[in-house]
Motif scaffolding. Structure first.
Motif, PDB file in Angstrom:
ATOM      1  N   ALA A   8       0.832  -1.205   0.000  1.00 10.08           N
ATOM      2  CA  ALA A   8       0.000   0.000   0.000  1.00 10.08           C
ATOM      3  C   ALA A   8       0.868   1.257   0.000  1.00 10.08           C
ATOM      4  O   ALA A   8       0.593   2.222  -0.729  1.00 10.08           O
ATOM      5  N   CYS A   9       1.933   1.250   0.808  1.00 10.98           N
ATOM      6  CA  CYS A   9       2.840   2.409   0.874  1.00 10.98           C
ATOM      7  C   CYS A   9       3.525   2.643  -0.475  1.00 10.98           C
ATOM      8  O   CYS A   9       3.606   3.779  -0.955  1.00 10.98           O
ATOM      9  N   LEU A  10       4.030   1.558  -1.065  1.00 14.82           N
ATOM     10  CA  LEU A  10       4.724   1.687  -2.346  1.00 14.82           C
ATOM     11  C   LEU A  10       3.767   2.142  -3.449  1.00 14.82           C
ATOM     12  O   LEU A  10       4.124   2.967  -4.298  1.00 14.82           O
ATOM     13  N   SER A  11       2.563   1.592  -3.437  1.00 15.47           N
ATOM     14  CA  SER A  11       1.554   1.986  -4.426  1.00 15.47           C
ATOM     15  C   SER A  11       1.248   3.473  -4.322  1.00 15.47           C
ATOM     16  O   SER A  11       1.229   4.197  -5.328  1.00 15.47           O
ATOM     17  N   ALA A  12       1.016   3.953  -3.085  1.00 12.15           N
ATOM     18  CA  ALA A  12       0.734   5.382  -2.874  1.00 12.15           C
ATOM     19  C   ALA A  12       1.922   6.243  -3.286  1.00 12.15           C
ATOM     20  O   ALA A  12       1.752   7.337  -3.833  1.00 12.15           O
ATOM     21  N   PHE A  13       3.126   5.740  -3.033  1.00 10.81           N
ATOM     22  CA  PHE A  13       4.356   6.459  -3.394  1.00 10.81           C
ATOM     23  C   PHE A  13       4.410   6.715  -4.904  1.00 10.81           C
ATOM     24  O   PHE A  13       4.639   7.836  -5.357  1.00 10.81           O
ATOM     25  N   PHE A  14       4.180   5.660  -5.696  1.00 10.65           N
ATOM     26  CA  PHE A  14       4.286   5.790  -7.152  1.00 10.65           C
ATOM     27  C   PHE A  14       3.129   6.610  -7.728  1.00 10.65           C
ATOM     28  O   PHE A  14       3.325   7.384  -8.675  1.00 10.65           O
ATOM     29  N   ILE A  15       1.941   6.452  -7.167  1.00  6.52           N
ATOM     30  CA  ILE A  15       0.799   7.242  -7.653  1.00  6.52           C
ATOM     31  C   ILE A  15       1.013   8.724  -7.350  1.00  6.52           C
ATOM     32  O   ILE A  15       0.733   9.592  -8.181  1.00  6.52           O
ATOM     33  N   SER A  16       1.528   9.012  -6.170  1.00  3.08           N
ATOM     34  CA  SER A  16       1.835  10.401  -5.806  1.00  3.08           C
ATOM     35  C   SER A  16       2.897  10.983  -6.733  1.00  3.08           C
ATOM     36  O   SER A  16       2.794  12.128  -7.177  1.00  3.08           O
ATOM     37  N   ALA A  17       3.919  10.186  -7.031  1.00  2.00           N
ATOM     38  CA  ALA A  17       4.977  10.638  -7.947  1.00  2.00           C
ATOM     39  C   ALA A  17       4.407  10.925  -9.330  1.00  2.00           C
ATOM     40  O   ALA A  17       4.726  11.951  -9.960  1.00  2.00           O
ATOM     41  N   GLY A  18       3.534  10.032  -9.802  1.00  3.76           N
ATOM     42  CA  GLY A  18       2.900  10.260 -11.097  1.00  3.76           C
ATOM     43  C   GLY A  18       2.058  11.521 -11.109  1.00  3.76           C
ATOM     44  O   GLY A  18       2.047  12.272 -12.090  1.00  3.76           O
ATOM     45  N   GLY A  19       1.363  11.771  -9.991  1.00  6.37           N
ATOM     46  CA  GLY A  19       0.561  12.981  -9.868  1.00  6.37           C
ATOM     47  C   GLY A  19       1.401  14.240  -9.905  1.00  6.37           C
ATOM     48  O   GLY A  19       1.007  15.251 -10.509  1.00  6.37           O
ATOM     49  N   ASN A  20       2.575  14.200  -9.280  1.00  5.36           N
ATOM     50  CA  ASN A  20       3.459  15.364  -9.297  1.00  5.36           C
ATOM     51  C   ASN A  20       3.977  15.651 -10.704  1.00  5.36           C
ATOM     52  O   ASN A  20       4.080  16.810 -11.122  1.00  5.36           O
ATOM     53  N   VAL A  21       4.318  14.585 -11.437  1.00  6.62           N
ATOM     54  CA  VAL A  21       4.849  14.776 -12.793  1.00  6.62           C
ATOM     55  C   VAL A  21       3.770  15.316 -13.735  1.00  6.62           C
ATOM     56  O   VAL A  21       4.016  16.244 -14.507  1.00  6.62           O
ATOM     57  N   ILE A  22       2.564  14.730 -13.667  1.00 10.36           N
ATOM     58  CA  ILE A  22       1.495  15.197 -14.554  1.00 10.36           C
ATOM     59  C   ILE A  22       1.097  16.635 -14.225  1.00 10.36           C
ATOM     60  O   ILE A  22       0.733  17.417 -15.102  1.00 10.36           O
ATOM     61  N   ASN A  23       1.227  17.009 -12.949  1.00 13.02           N
ATOM     62  CA  ASN A  23       0.938  18.387 -12.553  1.00 13.02           C
ATOM     63  C   ASN A  23       1.961  19.348 -13.159  1.00 13.02           C
ATOM     64  O   ASN A  23       1.601  20.420 -13.662  1.00 13.02           O
ATOM     65  N   ASP A  24       3.236  18.949 -13.133  1.00 14.44           N
ATOM     66  CA  ASP A  24       4.275  19.787 -13.741  1.00 14.44           C
ATOM     67  C   ASP A  24       4.088  19.873 -15.257  1.00 14.44           C
ATOM     68  O   ASP A  24       4.401  20.904 -15.870  1.00 14.44           O
ATOM     69  N   PHE A  25       3.587  18.788 -15.850  1.00 11.73           N
ATOM     70  CA  PHE A  25       3.339  18.777 -17.300  1.00 11.73           C
ATOM     71  C   PHE A  25       2.310  19.842 -17.680  1.00 11.73           C
ATOM     72  O   PHE A  25       2.523  20.631 -18.606  1.00 11.73           O
ATOM     73  N   PHE A  26       1.198  19.871 -16.965  1.00 10.18           N
ATOM     74  CA  PHE A  26       0.138  20.828 -17.290  1.00 10.18           C
ATOM     75  C   PHE A  26       0.459  22.247 -16.792  1.00 10.18           C
ATOM     76  O   PHE A  26      -0.133  23.210 -17.273  1.00 10.18           O
TER      77      PHE A  26
END
Length: 244
Positions: A8-26
């Protein structure tokens, strides 16, 4: 199972990282004004690479969520959708973007709680996280008002003014301070929790309220936004120690 908690921790870690990158993209146009030293505005990473990397991180997070429970996959999928929708549309709207970040942050605790035998205790830090991030997001909107205005955003400080937004931040953080002591008086958490949350979190929030009202320049608000990251760690420590 500690293995399920780890997934669960690792899953949240990667999803959060993906969210940060997509936010920087937009946010590329806004960051060229507010944060020009980031990698995308400087051209160190291409937009297409950032987009591919973001969805790759999301996929890893979703795959790991499968190792927890079926409900975990559902929450993870919903959160991924919210993070993309937030970055593309919601963050430029009045309060909806702030509420989205707050709810997603709160869901992180529920997500972890699902991996345990009884998730009900996770609702307490989830409630704290919702208020904490709501206040912090409004604070960041005040800091970023120049870049957000140029991008046509309709954030709270742009639509209703800085003073009104500071008052809303103050009310949210004051309510949070009052809420944090309740688990001790309701005999849910120990006296150690009370000491850590009052000395490590609540006094810091009082200082933040005073400082942002004295000086709401972008540089000071940026400093306070980073200060709140330390407050997060203190809050997590209080929750962790609260059962001892």
């Amino acid at each position: 199972s500690w293995v399920m908690v780890l997934f669960a921790c690792l899953s949240a870690f990667f999803i959060s990282a993906g969210g940060n990158v997509i936010n920087d993209f937009f946010d590329i146009d806004i960051d060229r004004i507010n944060k020009p030293n980031r990698l995308l505005p400087r051209g160190k990473i291409t937009l297409s690479s950032a987009l591919i990397w973001s969805f790759f991180l999301f996929l890893i997070g979703l795959f790991l969520s499968l190792q927890v429970r079926p409900l975990s996959l559902l929450i993870a999928f919903i959160v991924c959708g919210f993070l993309v929708l937030y970055s593309h549309t919601l963050k430029k709207t009045l309060l909806w973007g702030n509420l989205t970040v707050s709810v997603v942050s709160a869901l992180a605790f529920v997500y972890g709680g699902i991996a345990t035998k009884d998730f009900r205790l996770s609702l307490i830090p989830a409630a704290f996280a919702l208020l904490f991030h709501l206040g912090r997001e409004i604070l960041k909107d005040i800091e970023d008002i120049k870049g957000d205005s140029s991008a046509g955003a309709s954030t709270l400080p742009i639509k209703l003014g800085v003073k009104f937004s500071l008052n809303i931040c103050t009310l949210i953080f004051l309510f949070l301070i009052g809420l944090t002591v309740l688990p001790y008086f309701l005999h849910i958490f120990s006296f150690i929790y009370f000491l850590v949350v009052v000395l490590g979190v609540d006094l810091g929030l009082i200082y933040l309220i005073w400082s942002m009202r004295q000086n709401h320049s972008p540089s000071n608000l940026h400093r306070l936004s980073n200060f709140l990251k330390i407050e997060m760690l203190a809050g997590l420590a209080a929750i962790f120690l609260g059962k001892f």
